[in-house]
Motif scaffolding. Structure first.
Motif, PDB file in Angstrom:
ATOM      1  N   GLY A 551      47.295  58.699  47.312  1.00  0.00           N
ATOM      2  CA  GLY A 551      48.748  58.869  47.300  1.00  0.00           C
ATOM      3  C   GLY A 551      49.346  58.135  46.115  1.00  0.00           C
ATOM      4  N   GLY A 552      50.503  57.508  46.331  1.00  0.00           N
ATOM      5  CA  GLY A 552      51.193  56.798  45.268  1.00  0.00           C
ATOM      6  C   GLY A 552      50.433  55.592  44.771  1.00  0.00           C
ATOM      7  N   MET A 553      49.486  55.089  45.587  1.00  0.00           N
ATOM      8  CA  MET A 553      48.715  53.902  45.202  1.00  0.00           C
ATOM      9  C   MET A 553      47.427  54.279  44.458  1.00  0.00           C
ATOM     10  SD  MET A 553      50.610  51.524  46.495  1.00  0.00           S
ATOM     11  CE  MET A 553      49.508  50.109  46.355  1.00  0.00           C
ATOM     12  N   ASN A 554      47.210  55.568  44.223  1.00  0.00           N
ATOM     13  CA  ASN A 554      45.949  56.024  43.655  1.00  0.00           C
ATOM     14  C   ASN A 554      45.677  55.414  42.284  1.00  0.00           C
ATOM     15  OD1 ASN A 554      43.789  57.480  44.525  1.00  0.00           O
ATOM     16  ND2 ASN A 554      44.363  59.359  43.468  1.00  0.00           N
ATOM     17  N   PHE A 555      46.744  55.149  41.534  1.00  0.00           N
ATOM     18  CA  PHE A 555      46.596  54.573  40.198  1.00  0.00           C
ATOM     19  C   PHE A 555      45.782  53.288  40.244  1.00  0.00           C
ATOM     20  CE2 PHE A 555      48.313  51.343  37.286  1.00  0.00           C
ATOM     21  CZ  PHE A 555      47.922  51.889  36.068  1.00  0.00           C
ATOM     22  N   TYR A 556      46.111  52.424  41.226  1.00  0.00           N
ATOM     23  CA  TYR A 556      45.416  51.143  41.342  1.00  0.00           C
ATOM     24  C   TYR A 556      43.978  51.327  41.818  1.00  0.00           C
ATOM     25  CZ  TYR A 556      50.016  49.053  40.761  1.00  0.00           C
ATOM     26  OH  TYR A 556      51.240  48.688  40.278  1.00  0.00           O
ATOM     27  N   GLY A 557      43.784  52.300  42.708  1.00  0.00           N
ATOM     28  CA  GLY A 557      42.448  52.538  43.233  1.00  0.00           C
ATOM     29  C   GLY A 557      41.480  53.008  42.169  1.00  0.00           C
ATOM     30  N   ASP A 558      42.011  53.705  41.129  1.00  0.00           N
ATOM     31  CA  ASP A 558      41.152  54.237  40.072  1.00  0.00           C
ATOM     32  C   ASP A 558      40.839  53.206  38.988  1.00  0.00           C
ATOM     33  OD1 ASP A 558      41.129  56.649  41.358  1.00  0.00           O
ATOM     34  OD2 ASP A 558      42.770  57.515  40.181  1.00  0.00           O
ATOM     35  N   LEU A 559      41.577  52.102  38.958  1.00  0.00           N
ATOM     36  CA  LEU A 559      41.329  51.079  37.941  1.00  0.00           C
ATOM     37  C   LEU A 559      39.999  50.370  38.213  1.00  0.00           C
ATOM     38  CD1 LEU A 559      44.847  49.415  37.588  1.00  0.00           C
ATOM     39  CD2 LEU A 559      43.723  50.916  35.935  1.00  0.00           C
ATOM     40  N   PRO A 560      39.284  49.950  37.147  1.00  0.00           N
ATOM     41  CA  PRO A 560      38.024  49.223  37.371  1.00  0.00           C
ATOM     42  C   PRO A 560      38.303  47.859  37.996  1.00  0.00           C
ATOM     43  CG  PRO A 560      38.635  49.186  35.046  1.00  0.00           C
ATOM     44  CD  PRO A 560      39.586  50.139  35.714  1.00  0.00           C
ATOM     45  N   GLU A 561      37.324  47.320  38.677  1.00  0.00           N
ATOM     46  CA  GLU A 561      37.448  45.993  39.269  1.00  0.00           C
ATOM     47  C   GLU A 561      37.567  44.958  38.146  1.00  0.00           C
ATOM     48  OE1 GLU A 561      37.600  43.307  42.456  1.00  0.00           O
ATOM     49  OE2 GLU A 561      37.327  45.478  42.614  1.00  0.00           O
ATOM     50  N   SER A 562      38.524  44.050  38.289  1.00  0.00           N
ATOM     51  CA  SER A 562      38.717  43.011  37.277  1.00  0.00           C
ATOM     52  C   SER A 562      38.556  41.639  37.922  1.00  0.00           C
ATOM     53  CB  SER A 562      40.106  43.134  36.644  1.00  0.00           C
ATOM     54  OG  SER A 562      40.276  42.166  35.632  1.00  0.00           O
ATOM     55  N   LEU A 563      37.622  40.838  37.398  1.00  0.00           N
ATOM     56  CA  LEU A 563      37.355  39.505  37.930  1.00  0.00           C
ATOM     57  C   LEU A 563      37.549  38.462  36.837  1.00  0.00           C
ATOM     58  CD1 LEU A 563      34.100  40.245  39.979  1.00  0.00           C
ATOM     59  CD2 LEU A 563      36.453  40.231  40.808  1.00  0.00           C
ATOM     60  N   ASN A 564      37.975  37.290  37.250  1.00  0.00           N
ATOM     61  CA  ASN A 564      38.131  36.178  36.310  1.00  0.00           C
ATOM     62  C   ASN A 564      36.913  35.257  36.382  1.00  0.00           C
ATOM     63  OD1 ASN A 564      40.836  36.994  35.695  1.00  0.00           O
ATOM     64  ND2 ASN A 564      41.481  36.040  37.614  1.00  0.00           N
ATOM     65  N   LEU A 565      36.277  35.022  35.248  1.00  0.00           N
ATOM     66  CA  LEU A 565      35.200  34.028  35.166  1.00  0.00           C
ATOM     67  C   LEU A 565      35.835  32.743  34.624  1.00  0.00           C
ATOM     68  CD1 LEU A 565      32.161  33.291  35.326  1.00  0.00           C
ATOM     69  CD2 LEU A 565      32.030  33.919  32.901  1.00  0.00           C
ATOM     70  N   VAL A 566      36.077  31.792  35.512  1.00  0.00           N
ATOM     71  CA  VAL A 566      36.756  30.554  35.137  1.00  0.00           C
ATOM     72  C   VAL A 566      35.702  29.487  34.815  1.00  0.00           C
ATOM     73  CG1 VAL A 566      38.464  28.834  35.802  1.00  0.00           C
ATOM     74  CG2 VAL A 566      38.649  31.175  36.686  1.00  0.00           C
ATOM     75  N   VAL A 567      35.746  29.008  33.568  1.00  0.00           N
ATOM     76  CA  VAL A 567      34.777  28.015  33.092  1.00  0.00           C
ATOM     77  C   VAL A 567      35.403  26.631  33.214  1.00  0.00           C
ATOM     78  CG1 VAL A 567      33.374  27.253  31.139  1.00  0.00           C
ATOM     79  CG2 VAL A 567      33.820  29.703  31.493  1.00  0.00           C
ATOM     80  N   ASN A 568      34.681  25.728  33.875  1.00  0.00           N
ATOM     81  CA  ASN A 568      35.148  24.352  34.085  1.00  0.00           C
ATOM     82  C   ASN A 568      34.821  23.509  32.848  1.00  0.00           C
ATOM     83  OD1 ASN A 568      35.814  21.803  34.944  1.00  0.00           O
ATOM     84  ND2 ASN A 568      34.348  21.734  36.629  1.00  0.00           N
ATOM     85  N   THR A 569      35.830  23.234  32.037  1.00  0.00           N
ATOM     86  CA  THR A 569      35.599  22.508  30.773  1.00  0.00           C
ATOM     87  C   THR A 569      35.232  21.046  30.984  1.00  0.00           C
ATOM     88  OG1 THR A 569      37.995  22.119  30.623  1.00  0.00           O
ATOM     89  CG2 THR A 569      37.102  24.024  29.444  1.00  0.00           C
ATOM     90  N   ASP A 570      35.351  20.544  32.216  1.00  0.00           N
ATOM     91  CA  ASP A 570      35.000  19.149  32.505  1.00  0.00           C
ATOM     92  C   ASP A 570      33.542  18.982  32.920  1.00  0.00           C
ATOM     93  OD1 ASP A 570      37.622  18.319  32.046  1.00  0.00           O
ATOM     94  OD2 ASP A 570      38.210  18.671  34.130  1.00  0.00           O
ATOM     95  N   HIS A 571      32.881  20.074  33.251  1.00  0.00           N
ATOM     96  CA  HIS A 571      31.544  19.957  33.833  1.00  0.00           C
ATOM     97  C   HIS A 571      30.497  19.612  32.760  1.00  0.00           C
ATOM     98  CE1 HIS A 571      27.951  20.877  36.195  1.00  0.00           C
ATOM     99  NE2 HIS A 571      28.732  20.809  37.274  1.00  0.00           N
ATOM    100  N   PRO A 572      29.573  18.697  33.073  1.00  0.00           N
ATOM    101  CA  PRO A 572      28.540  18.286  32.094  1.00  0.00           C
ATOM    102  C   PRO A 572      27.715  19.453  31.558  1.00  0.00           C
ATOM    103  CG  PRO A 572      28.581  16.773  33.968  1.00  0.00           C
ATOM    104  CD  PRO A 572      29.493  17.901  34.311  1.00  0.00           C
ATOM    105  N   LEU A 573      27.381  20.420  32.389  1.00  0.00           N
ATOM    106  CA  LEU A 573      26.563  21.551  31.928  1.00  0.00           C
ATOM    107  C   LEU A 573      27.323  22.416  30.933  1.00  0.00           C
ATOM    108  CD1 LEU A 573      24.789  22.651  35.243  1.00  0.00           C
ATOM    109  CD2 LEU A 573      23.813  21.359  33.327  1.00  0.00           C
ATOM    110  N   VAL A 574      28.615  22.605  31.197  1.00  0.00           N
ATOM    111  CA  VAL A 574      29.432  23.384  30.262  1.00  0.00           C
ATOM    112  C   VAL A 574      29.538  22.630  28.938  1.00  0.00           C
ATOM    113  CG1 VAL A 574      31.742  24.307  29.802  1.00  0.00           C
ATOM    114  CG2 VAL A 574      30.730  24.524  32.089  1.00  0.00           C
ATOM    115  N   LYS A 575      29.751  21.314  29.027  1.00  0.00           N
ATOM    116  CA  LYS A 575      29.818  20.504  27.811  1.00  0.00           C
ATOM    117  C   LYS A 575      28.508  20.562  27.031  1.00  0.00           C
ATOM    118  CE  LYS A 575      33.326  17.205  29.422  1.00  0.00           C
ATOM    119  NZ  LYS A 575      33.631  15.798  29.782  1.00  0.00           N
TER     120      LYS A 575
END
Length: 685
Positions: A551-575
């Protein structure tokens, strides 16, 4: 013998009756049996008033069939008819004897079913000829036989009949021979007549003797003449309601509780509605509420008489004030229907409120089975919503229950953000979002469980009603950002973000239909190195699109899944990864960045020189130089990004951290999961 024509205006009436008047082909049996019950009820009324000495002690309606003779017979020992009454009530179509009788005996007439005068003619739906043998209860009456072959022509003659009452003998046509079957007739009688107020008999009861089924002398009565809904609530016990539910739904699971409807003003309405146990989705509940008119089954499609959300209930509604068309198969919308619908809604809300107030502990135990129904009602019926707010419950991940008012007080101090919005944190799946829940609890936050199919719609409704309340799913952001107490400070420059993003973007899955957006947050040394979150708005829109089927919401249903990969800049491994990046690429990146800086400075100088000039006033050589600069800048940026991506793809630690975040969200499967396990072993060694 008398011959004549039925009082109709057209020879086409019978084809209309046979094809169009009745929606279900088997309805003929209900109409004929109902007429027989009417006739018996009339005689009982006269006997009660002392206007006849005829005994009504053994009043009943008998149904029989003869497969060889191809006949179905419905007999009663009711009021019967004289020859003059046959002329009046049968030969003059649509003159309702029941209506005339009601006018005369309206104060004490028993349940008279026949609102119209056409029910008898439903017999021609299945018959090539119909006989009526009838004898009036009046002293000195003579039995008569009326015969008609479905045309306006009929014959009327004297006949023999032992006692008062009427026999309707239907000579079944070829197209309707399916009804000359004991099981088929029994099925129809059970559907339409199982609660008629006069005993309905279909043959004799049987029992097993010497390995075979044999008939006894006892009548096989099909109906319960006094079902539970016709009795007063004070005369019924819990086991009576349970027993009646099993009578209605032999294979059904025990209901949670019931509501007994018993109204006599401003309209008549009786019935019993049961609350079934609902799963976490709205189940298709068709054919669960049965509509009766004076104990005669009308329909099990009650969308026109009860609000949509109440169709999730089970049970019986009976009202003589529900307007029906001549076939009694379709509800006609009028003011009575609307009043009855509103009353039922009010009674259901009042009953739920009563249960909540009288025994909250028991109400909470049943909440998981009730909530879909209550949420559906709150979303679809404004008047129900007003009452439901007092007994609607929030359930927390700790298994505690709070009303809307109670929960607001509980979280007001700890979960109000910097803009004075009250933030309701919730989970849609406790198992999958366990880590997010624990992190929120560690910060002193409370988390709701909102895991059913209607939760997204209900959340949207609450937010529309209350401007200062927001619902945030627990995995929509990192824990420090779920309830912002102050403006977020940036921990990396734009240039640093641009350099780091390709490193981790390069190791995100690229072939599973999901778009990953890399972001950087300061989450503390003890926080997870990486977290995957879901944008609240987009996720809600996609959820609603799935529920609504497009229906009217079909536009959103057809969009690809979008996820955020949040990187912790404080973590020793990231550093550590950042340090490795610096060690491996600092010289190359320094050279590229220096070249980019020179090109961008030159570009900026040319752009500034163009300011305030019309396009034709700018030298062609300057435009060509700008185009060349833009091309060179783009090439260098592509080269820089390529170096960063190549580093990221070769960096096992970066890939390992991304895979850990995917694994925590159930997004690491198949070959990628196998590679992760092998890489884990390698890193440990």
């Amino acid at each position: 013998m008398q011959k004549g024509k039925i009082g109709v205006s057209s020879d086409n009436l019978f084809p209309i009756i046979k094809k169009f008047l009745y929606s279900d082909h088997d309805i003929f049996l209900r109409e004929i049996v109902s007429n027989a019950v009417d006739a018996t009820q009339k005689l009982k009324t006269l006997a009660a008033r002392g206007e006849t000495a005829v005994s009504v002690e053994n009043a009943k309606v008998s149904v029989s069939f003869d497969a060889e003779a191809k006949t179905i017979t419905v007999s009663d020992n009711g009021i019967g008819m004289t020859a003059e009454e046959v002329e009046k009530y049968i030969n003059q179509i649509a003159f309702s004897g029941a209506n005339e009788f009601l006018d005369k005996y309206k104060d004490d007439a028993n349940a008279i079913i026949g609102h119209f005068g056409l029910g008898f003619y439903s017999s021609f739906m299945v018959s090539h000829e119909v006989e009526v043998v009838t004898k009036s209860y009046k002293e000195g009456s003579t039995a008569v036989r009326w015969t008609c072959d479905g045309s306006p022509e009929y014959t009327l003659e004297e006949a023999e009949r032992a006692g008062n009452g009427t026999d309707i003998i239907m000579h079944v046509n070829e197209e309707s021979e399916e009804f000359l079957d004991k099981a088929r007739l029994g099925e129809i009688l059970n559907k339409y007549c199982k609660f008629l107020p006069i005993p309905v008999v279909f043959g004799k009861k049987t029992e097993w003797k010497e390995g075979k089924e044999v008939e006894t002398e006892e009548d096989n009565q099909l109906n319960d003449v006094a079902p539970a809904w016709t009795k007063k609530p004070v005369d019924l016990k819990d086991e009576d309601y349970s027993s009646f539910y099993r009578q209605l739904y032999p294979m059904g699971e025990d209901p949670l509780f019931n509501i007994h409807l018993n109204v006599d003003y401003p309209f008549e309405l009786t019935g019993i509605l049961y609350f079934p146990k609902l799963k976490n989705t709205i189940e298709v509940q068709k054919n669960k509420i049965q509509l009766y008119c004076n104990q005669v089954f009308v329909t099990d499609s009650v969308e026109g008489i009860v609000p949509d959300f109440l169709t999730l209930l089970h049970g019986v509604i009976d009202s003589p004030d529900i307007p029906l068309n001549v076939s009694r198969s379709y509800l006609q919308s009028d003011s009575n229907v609307k009043k009855i619908s509103s009353h039922i809604t009010k009674k259901v809300a009042d009953r739920l409120s009563q249960l909540f107030k009288e025994n909250r502990e028991e109400f909470e135990k049943k909440w998981d089975d009730l909530k879909i129904f209550i949420e559906y009602g709150m979303l679809s019926e404004e008047k129900f919503e007003e009452k439901a707010k007092s007994f609607f419950l929030f359930k927390t991940t700790d298994g505690k229950y709070f009303t809307l008012e109670e929960y607001e007080k509980l979280i007001a101090d700890s979960q109000t953000d910097k803009d004075n919005n009250l933030i309701y944190l919730y989970t849609s799946n406790e198992e999958e979002q366990f880590t997010f829940i624990q992190e929120a609890k560690n910060k002193g936050y409370d988390v709701l469980v909102m895991d059913d199919v209607l939760s997204t719609h209900l959340i949207n409704k609450f937010e529309q009603q209350y401007n200062n309340k927001r619902f945030v799913r627990i995995d929509s952001d990192v824990v420090n950002n779920l309830i912002r107490k102050e403006d977020e400070s940036e921990h990396l420059t734009v240039a640093e973000r641009e350099e780091l993003s390709p490193v981790f973007q390069s190791v995100c899955p690229a072939d599973n239909g999901v778009n990953y957006v890399v972001d950087f947050k300061s989450m503390g040394e003890n926080g997870q190195p990486m977290v995957i979150t879901r944008n609240e708005f987009m996720r809600r829109m996609k959820d609603m699109s799935k529920l609504q089927g497009g229906g009217g919401m079909n536009f959103y249903g057809d969009l690809p899944e979008s996820l955020n990969l949040v990187v912790n800049t404080d973590h020793p491994l990231v550093k550590k990864v950042l340090a490795e990046k610096e060690a491996a690429l600092s010289a190359d990146l320094e050279t590229v960045n220096a070249a980019l800086a020179m090109l961008k400075a030159e570009q900026e100088s040319l752009e500034k020189a163009k300011e305030g000039k019309k396009e034709e006033e700018v030298a062609a050589a300057d435009n060509e130089k700008l185009e060349e600069l833009q091309k060179n800048i783009s090439n260098l940026e592509g080269e820089k990004r390529g170096k960063l991506e190549a580093f990221g793809k070769d960096n096992k630690l970066a890939k390992q951290m991304v895979d850990l975040a995917l694994l925590a969200n159930g997004l690491l499967k198949g070959a990628d999961l196998d590679k992760f396990v092998r890489r884990s072993v390698e890193l440990i060694n």
